[in-house]
Write a protein that holds these residues in place. Structure first.
Motif, mmCIF file in Angstrom:
data_model
loop_
_atom_site.group_PDB
_atom_site.id
_atom_site.type_symbol
_atom_site.label_atom_id
_atom_site.label_comp_id
_atom_site.label_asym_id
_atom_site.label_seq_id
_atom_site.Cartn_x
_atom_site.Cartn_y
_atom_site.Cartn_z
ATOM 1 N N ARG A 84 10.616 29.975 -6.303
ATOM 2 C CA ARG A 84 10.409 29.963 -4.854
ATOM 3 C C ARG A 84 10.519 28.527 -4.322
ATOM 4 O O ARG A 84 11.176 28.292 -3.306
ATOM 5 C CB ARG A 84 9.009 30.534 -4.574
ATOM 6 C CG ARG A 84 8.663 30.725 -3.113
ATOM 7 C CD ARG A 84 7.238 31.283 -3.029
ATOM 8 N NE ARG A 84 6.780 31.426 -1.656
ATOM 9 C CZ ARG A 84 6.843 32.546 -0.953
ATOM 10 N NH1 ARG A 84 7.368 33.612 -1.485
ATOM 11 N NH2 ARG A 84 6.395 32.600 0.287
ATOM 12 N N TYR A 123 13.267 26.871 -1.545
ATOM 13 C CA TYR A 123 12.952 26.129 -0.314
ATOM 14 C C TYR A 123 13.606 24.751 -0.317
ATOM 15 O O TYR A 123 14.053 24.275 0.724
ATOM 16 C CB TYR A 123 11.430 26.006 -0.138
ATOM 17 C CG TYR A 123 10.780 27.290 0.313
ATOM 18 C CD1 TYR A 123 11.306 28.032 1.361
ATOM 19 C CD2 TYR A 123 9.621 27.762 -0.303
ATOM 20 C CE1 TYR A 123 10.708 29.215 1.767
ATOM 21 C CE2 TYR A 123 9.021 28.947 0.099
ATOM 22 C CZ TYR A 123 9.568 29.674 1.133
ATOM 23 O OH TYR A 123 8.981 30.846 1.541
ATOM 24 N N THR A 125 17.587 32.177 3.258
ATOM 25 C CA THR A 125 16.917 33.175 2.415
ATOM 26 C C THR A 125 16.520 34.391 3.242
ATOM 27 O O THR A 125 16.611 34.363 4.483
ATOM 28 C CB THR A 125 15.672 32.572 1.714
ATOM 29 O OG1 THR A 125 15.242 33.456 0.669
ATOM 30 C CG2 THR A 125 14.522 32.332 2.688
ATOM 31 N N CYS A 132 13.481 37.825 2.970
ATOM 32 C CA CYS A 132 12.318 38.305 2.216
ATOM 33 C C CYS A 132 12.765 39.361 1.204
ATOM 34 O O CYS A 132 13.321 40.395 1.591
ATOM 35 C CB CYS A 132 11.294 38.933 3.151
ATOM 36 S SG CYS A 132 10.567 37.792 4.329
ATOM 37 N N PRO A 152 10.834 41.402 -0.450
ATOM 38 C CA PRO A 152 10.163 42.693 -0.209
ATOM 39 C C PRO A 152 10.854 43.549 0.855
ATOM 40 O O PRO A 152 10.806 44.775 0.797
ATOM 41 C CB PRO A 152 8.761 42.282 0.252
ATOM 42 C CG PRO A 152 8.535 40.954 -0.371
ATOM 43 C CD PRO A 152 9.883 40.276 -0.333
ATOM 44 N N CYS A 167 2.864 40.591 -0.097
ATOM 45 C CA CYS A 167 4.272 40.748 0.302
ATOM 46 C C CYS A 167 5.137 39.598 -0.195
ATOM 47 O O CYS A 167 6.308 39.778 -0.452
ATOM 48 C CB CYS A 167 4.395 40.850 1.818
ATOM 49 S SG CYS A 167 4.289 39.287 2.700
ATOM 50 N N SER A 168 4.620 38.392 -0.259
ATOM 51 C CA SER A 168 5.343 37.170 -0.670
ATOM 52 C C SER A 168 6.372 36.677 0.327
ATOM 53 O O SER A 168 6.945 35.613 0.147
ATOM 54 C CB SER A 168 6.015 37.332 -2.055
ATOM 55 O OG SER A 168 7.309 37.860 -1.948
ATOM 56 N N GLY A 169 6.649 37.408 1.378
ATOM 57 C CA GLY A 169 7.699 37.130 2.375
ATOM 58 C C GLY A 169 8.270 35.710 2.369
ATOM 59 O O GLY A 169 7.707 34.805 2.968
ATOM 60 N N GLU A 170 9.403 35.546 1.711
ATOM 61 C CA GLU A 170 10.009 34.223 1.537
ATOM 62 C C GLU A 170 10.477 33.610 2.852
ATOM 63 O O GLU A 170 10.566 32.395 2.978
ATOM 64 C CB GLU A 170 11.205 34.320 0.575
ATOM 65 C CG GLU A 170 10.839 34.602 -0.871
ATOM 66 C CD GLU A 170 10.576 36.070 -1.168
ATOM 67 O OE1 GLU A 170 10.684 36.900 -0.241
ATOM 68 O OE2 GLU A 170 10.236 36.380 -2.322
ATOM 69 N N ASP A 171 10.815 34.453 3.816
ATOM 70 C CA ASP A 171 11.465 33.952 5.032
ATOM 71 C C ASP A 171 10.473 33.495 6.104
ATOM 72 O O ASP A 171 10.871 32.907 7.097
ATOM 73 C CB ASP A 171 12.370 35.062 5.592
ATOM 74 C CG ASP A 171 13.502 34.502 6.432
ATOM 75 O OD1 ASP A 171 13.770 33.282 6.328
ATOM 76 O OD2 ASP A 171 14.104 35.263 7.200
ATOM 77 N N LEU A 172 9.191 33.770 5.905
ATOM 78 C CA LEU A 172 8.204 33.470 6.947
ATOM 79 C C LEU A 172 7.030 32.656 6.399
ATOM 80 O O LEU A 172 6.584 32.911 5.277
ATOM 81 C CB LEU A 172 7.614 34.782 7.511
ATOM 82 C CG LEU A 172 8.553 35.745 8.209
ATOM 83 C CD1 LEU A 172 7.812 37.022 8.550
ATOM 84 C CD2 LEU A 172 9.133 35.130 9.467
ATOM 85 N N GLY A 187 4.293 34.744 5.011
ATOM 86 C CA GLY A 187 4.492 35.268 3.655
ATOM 87 C C GLY A 187 3.921 34.316 2.618
ATOM 88 O O GLY A 187 3.315 34.739 1.631
ATOM 89 N N THR A 188 4.102 33.027 2.858
ATOM 90 C CA THR A 188 3.535 32.027 1.944
ATOM 91 C C THR A 188 2.013 32.062 2.018
ATOM 92 O O THR A 188 1.332 31.994 0.996
ATOM 93 C CB THR A 188 4.077 30.623 2.294
ATOM 94 O OG1 THR A 188 5.502 30.656 2.179
ATOM 95 C CG2 THR A 188 3.524 29.560 1.353
ATOM 96 N N ARG A 219 0.728 35.048 0.064
ATOM 97 C CA ARG A 219 0.854 34.825 -1.387
ATOM 98 C C ARG A 219 -0.233 33.874 -1.886
ATOM 99 O O ARG A 219 -0.897 34.151 -2.892
ATOM 100 C CB ARG A 219 2.247 34.263 -1.676
ATOM 101 C CG ARG A 219 2.594 34.124 -3.128
ATOM 102 C CD ARG A 219 4.063 33.697 -3.267
ATOM 103 N NE ARG A 219 4.462 33.648 -4.662
ATOM 104 C CZ ARG A 219 4.266 32.611 -5.447
ATOM 105 N NH1 ARG A 219 3.678 31.529 -4.983
ATOM 106 N NH2 ARG A 219 4.652 32.644 -6.709
ATOM 107 N N LYS A 252 5.932 44.058 9.594
ATOM 108 C CA LYS A 252 6.844 44.959 8.863
ATOM 109 C C LYS A 252 6.125 45.607 7.680
ATOM 110 O O LYS A 252 6.581 46.605 7.143
ATOM 111 C CB LYS A 252 8.064 44.188 8.363
ATOM 112 C CG LYS A 252 8.927 43.680 9.503
ATOM 113 C CD LYS A 252 10.399 43.708 9.174
ATOM 114 C CE LYS A 252 11.181 43.361 10.429
ATOM 115 N NZ LYS A 252 12.590 43.693 10.327
ATOM 116 N N ARG A 254 6.903 27.016 5.121
ATOM 117 C CA ARG A 254 7.135 28.091 4.149
ATOM 118 C C ARG A 254 6.904 27.566 2.733
ATOM 119 O O ARG A 254 6.636 28.336 1.826
ATOM 120 C CB ARG A 254 8.565 28.624 4.280
ATOM 121 C CG ARG A 254 8.842 29.221 5.644
ATOM 122 C CD ARG A 254 10.203 29.844 5.708
ATOM 123 N NE ARG A 254 11.275 28.884 5.468
ATOM 124 C CZ ARG A 254 12.559 29.187 5.472
ATOM 125 N NH1 ARG A 254 12.936 30.425 5.701
ATOM 126 N NH2 ARG A 254 13.482 28.263 5.263
ATOM 127 N N GLY A 255 7.050 26.265 2.561
ATOM 128 C CA GLY A 255 6.893 25.664 1.233
ATOM 129 C C GLY A 255 5.495 25.125 1.026
ATOM 130 O O GLY A 255 4.532 25.876 0.919
#
Lengths: 136, 142
Positions: free
Chosen positions: A24, A28, A41, A43, A45, B13-18, B21-22, B25, B72, B107-108
């Motif tokens: 991850r 980023y 990227t 998501c 899920p 959820c881990s949602g990488e794009d938001l 989400g971080t 997690r 979502k 996000r990071g």
């Protein structure tokens, strides 16, 4: 910013293992620093649950999976979604080449984990350049 | 299949794009590592699809709380679709409305304020874990 037309880097984000966090973090580094105009990227899920908008993006744009463990959730979810998978990376492969960089913490990466993520990010950036060169 | 009564599954959820989400997690990890290490277990959400029947049995074995970054609700929907209905859902964007001074932007790597937000979300998850375990102790399945 529009996502169409870019390479999608999709990590597993594995919550149970430090290598999921490395994947991850590498993503980023690529989409925010190394190749912000060429890569993005989505998501994972959302792919898993079959979100129509995200399915369309994954099917119409090149996708790179980044997985932290042999379950390869990112790769398998992209394939199951009929996404355009053009390359797959395993964090374990990069760790094998850099055995002294074994990360410990999952929540916040230690210096070794951050270094491993940076090495992986460079590899991802090179792959993105190759994909874009081949598509010209 | 018997429900394991003394552990609660927490699926993020881990949602990488938001940024949310971080937060979801990290908050989940705080619960697993610090707030309720003996009461909680987790599983990677995408593993429901990528894994075997053993992984898909997760929410049938553990009462499960879904932790979602946005409306979502991927963790709730995915857990229900592949494993079993979660007993509760926590949505980070809803919790954030209670703390307007704590914004999620990264996000990071999280800032001090974002870490504070993650801790607030973790505390809500821990409270929900206690509630679920208490309910189980009483033999109440709802």
């Amino acid at each position: 910013m529009l996502k169409d037309g870019r390479v999608f880097v999709i990590p597993c984000s594995g919550i149970g293992k430090a290598l999921g966090t490395v994947g991850r973090a590498a993503m980023y580094e690529v989409v925010e620093k190394l190749r912000p105009n060429e890569a993005t990227t989505i998501c994972l899920p959302l792919l898993t649950i079959g979100d129509e908008a995200v399915l369309k993006l994954a099917r119409n744009n090149p996708c790179i999976s980044v997985d932290g463990c042999p379950f390869q959730c990112a790769r398998k979810n992209i394939e199951a979604s009929k996404g355009k998978l053009v390359a797959s990376f395993m964090v374990t492969d990069v760790l094998r080449e850099n055995k002294d960089l074994k990360p410990k913490a999952v929540t916040e990466l230690d210096p070794k984990g951050l270094k491993l993520a940076s090495i992986l990010a460079e590899k991802l950036a090179t792959q993105i350049d190759e994909i874009n060169n081949n598509n010209r | 299949m018997a429900i394991v009564k003394d552990k609660v599954g927490v699926v993020s959820c881990s949602g990488e794009d938001l940024p949310e989400g971080t937060i979801s997690r990290i908050a989940t990890r705080i619960v697993l590592e610090k707030l309720r290490p003996n009461d909680t277990v987790t599983i990677c959400l995408p593993l429901f699809l990528a894994g075997s029947e053993d992984e898909r049995a997760f929410a049938r074995v553990f009462p499960t709380i879904a932790i979602d970054g946005c409306d979502k609700r991927c963790a709730e929907v995915g857990t229900k679709k592949y494993s079993g209905k979660p007993v509760a859902t926590i949505v980070v964007s809803e919790i954030m409305q209670k703390y307007p001074y704590l914004k999620a932007k990264s996000r990071g790597k999280l800032s001090a304020k974002e870490k504070e937000l993650a801790l607030k979300v973790a505390e809500e998850i821990a409270a929900k874990v206690d509630e679920v375990l208490e309910r189980k102790k009483r033999g109440d399945s709802n």
